[in-house]
Write a protein that holds these residues in place. Structure first.
Motif, short mmCIF file in Angstrom:
data_model
loop_
_atom_site.label_atom_id
_atom_site.label_comp_id
_atom_site.label_asym_id
_atom_site.label_seq_id
_atom_site.Cartn_x
_atom_site.Cartn_y
_atom_site.Cartn_z
N PHE A 56 0.82 -1.21 0.00
CA PHE A 56 0.00 0.00 0.00
C PHE A 56 0.86 1.26 0.00
O PHE A 56 1.99 1.25 0.48
CB PHE A 56 -0.90 0.03 1.24
CG PHE A 56 -1.84 -1.13 1.34
CD1 PHE A 56 -3.14 -1.03 0.90
CD2 PHE A 56 -1.41 -2.34 1.88
CE1 PHE A 56 -4.00 -2.11 0.97
CE2 PHE A 56 -2.26 -3.42 1.97
CZ PHE A 56 -3.56 -3.31 1.51
N GLU A 57 0.27 2.33 -0.50
CA GLU A 57 0.88 3.65 -0.40
C GLU A 57 -0.18 4.65 0.01
O GLU A 57 -1.20 4.78 -0.66
CB GLU A 57 1.51 4.07 -1.73
CG GLU A 57 2.75 3.28 -2.10
CD GLU A 57 3.43 3.80 -3.35
OE1 GLU A 57 2.92 4.79 -3.93
OE2 GLU A 57 4.46 3.22 -3.76
N ASP A 58 0.06 5.34 1.13
CA ASP A 58 -0.86 6.37 1.59
C ASP A 58 -0.50 7.71 0.96
O ASP A 58 0.68 8.00 0.74
CB ASP A 58 -0.79 6.53 3.12
CG ASP A 58 -1.34 5.33 3.87
OD1 ASP A 58 -1.91 4.44 3.22
OD2 ASP A 58 -1.17 5.28 5.10
N ASP A 59 -1.49 8.53 0.69
CA ASP A 59 -1.22 9.88 0.24
C ASP A 59 -0.56 10.67 1.37
O ASP A 59 -0.93 10.52 2.54
CB ASP A 59 -2.52 10.58 -0.17
CG ASP A 59 -3.11 10.00 -1.44
OD1 ASP A 59 -2.35 9.38 -2.21
OD2 ASP A 59 -4.32 10.17 -1.66
N LEU A 60 0.40 11.49 1.02
CA LEU A 60 1.11 12.27 2.03
C LEU A 60 0.35 13.56 2.34
O LEU A 60 -0.19 14.20 1.43
CB LEU A 60 2.52 12.61 1.53
CG LEU A 60 3.48 11.42 1.44
CD1 LEU A 60 4.73 11.80 0.67
CD2 LEU A 60 3.84 10.92 2.83
N PRO A 61 0.32 13.94 3.62
CA PRO A 61 -0.38 15.17 3.99
C PRO A 61 0.40 16.40 3.54
O PRO A 61 1.60 16.34 3.27
CB PRO A 61 -0.44 15.09 5.52
CG PRO A 61 0.76 14.28 5.89
CD PRO A 61 0.92 13.27 4.79
#
Length: 228
Positions: free
Chosen positions: A165-170
Motif C-alpha cells: 500500500f501507499e498512503d497519500d502524504l499530507p
C-alpha cells in the motif's frame, strides 16, 4: 469509492494458505514456498507483491477448500471476512491499493456469509503486521531473534503477504510521514504471534509492527470498521 473486495479476498487466501503450512519448528522456511517466491526483477514493489498474491490465489483455488477451523466452517469464516471490511480507494481516504490483478479477481471464489462470526475468527485468530521498507536498517536483528522468520532486511516471509500500500502524504509532510506512507501488510498466524513479537522487540527503527499499532490509513479504516 470502492469496497475492499480485493483486499479481503487476498486476506482470506493468505489465511487459508498459511494455516495449512504453519510449522513453528521451521519459522525460516515454512512460509517461503518455492512456488510463491517473488521475482527479483520487477518494475515496482506493487508488481512484486502482485506476483505473490495472484500466484497464491490460483493455487489456493486449485487446492481442496473443504477444511474447518475450531468451532466454525472455514469457508463460512472467509465468507464473513469478505463481508466485514470496507475499503475506500479515493483521495479523500488517502490510500491506494493496486496489487490484485483482474486475473486474480476472476479466479477468486465467492464464499457464503455467516453473520455470527466475530473479528477474531475473521482473522483466523492471527494478526495483521505492517512492514515499512523505507524505514528498515537491514541490521538482521529480527532475523536472529526469530530463527529466520524475518529475513535480514526485516521482511516477513512472502507467503504471509496480503498487500502493498501507499498512503497519500499530507500537506507539509515530514520525512517520518514519507517513510511510513509505503508499507507491506502481512497476516501472522496465531502460533507465530509470539515469534513475530520477538522480532518487533529488537527492531529499534520500528519498521515492523502490528498494523493495529500503526498510524497508516489502512489501520485507520480497519479500526473504524472495528476489524482491528
Amino acid at each position: 469509492m470502492k469496497n475492499l473486495e480485493e483486499f479481503k479476498k487476498s486476506l482470506a487466501e493468505t489465511i487459508l494458505w498459511c494455516s495449512r503450512r504453519a510449522d513453528v519448528s521451521n519459522p525460516k522456511n515454512c512460509f517461503r514456498s518455492e512456488e510463491l517466491r517473488p521475482p527479483i526483477f520487477e518494475e515496482s514493489r506493487f508488481a512484486i507483491a502482485e506476483s505473490v498474491i495472484s500466484n497464491r490465489a490460483f493455487r489456493v483455488k486449485s487446492e481442496d477448500q473443504e477444511i474447518t477451523m475450531p468451532g466454525a466452517d472455514f469457508r463460512s469464516v472467509f465468507g464473513k471476512l469478505l463481508d466485514s471490511v470496507f475499503f475506500l480507494r479515493s483521495s479523500a481516504d488517502g490510500v491506494r491499493e493496486r496489487n490484485i490483478s483482474r486475473e486474480r479477481r476472476r479466479r477468486s471464489q465467492k464464499n457464503p456469509v455467516n453473520s455470527n462470526l466475530n473479528c477474531s475468527e475473521n482473522l483466523g485468530n492471527g494478526k495483521l503486521m505492517v512492514f515499512f521498507p523505507e524505514n528498515t536498517l537491514w541490521d538482521g536483528a529480527a532475523e536472529l531473534s526469530t530463527d529466520g522468520f524475518f529475513d535480514d532486511y526485516n521482511i516477513p516471509p512472502w507467503d504471509t503477504w496480503v498487500g502493498y500500500f501507499e498512503d497519500d502524504l499530507p500537506e507539509g509532510y515530514t520525512l517520518f510521514d514519507e517513510c511510513h506512507s509505503k508499507y507491506l501488510v502481512s497476516w501472522i498466524p496465531e502460533s507465530f504471534i509470539e515469534i513475530a513479537d520477538d522480532g518487533i522487540m529488537v527492531n529499534p527503527e520500528e519498521c515492523i509492527m502490528w498494523l493495529s499499532d500503526s498510524k497508516t490509513k489502512l489501520a485507520e479504516i480497519l479500526h473504524r470498521e472495528k476489524f482491528l
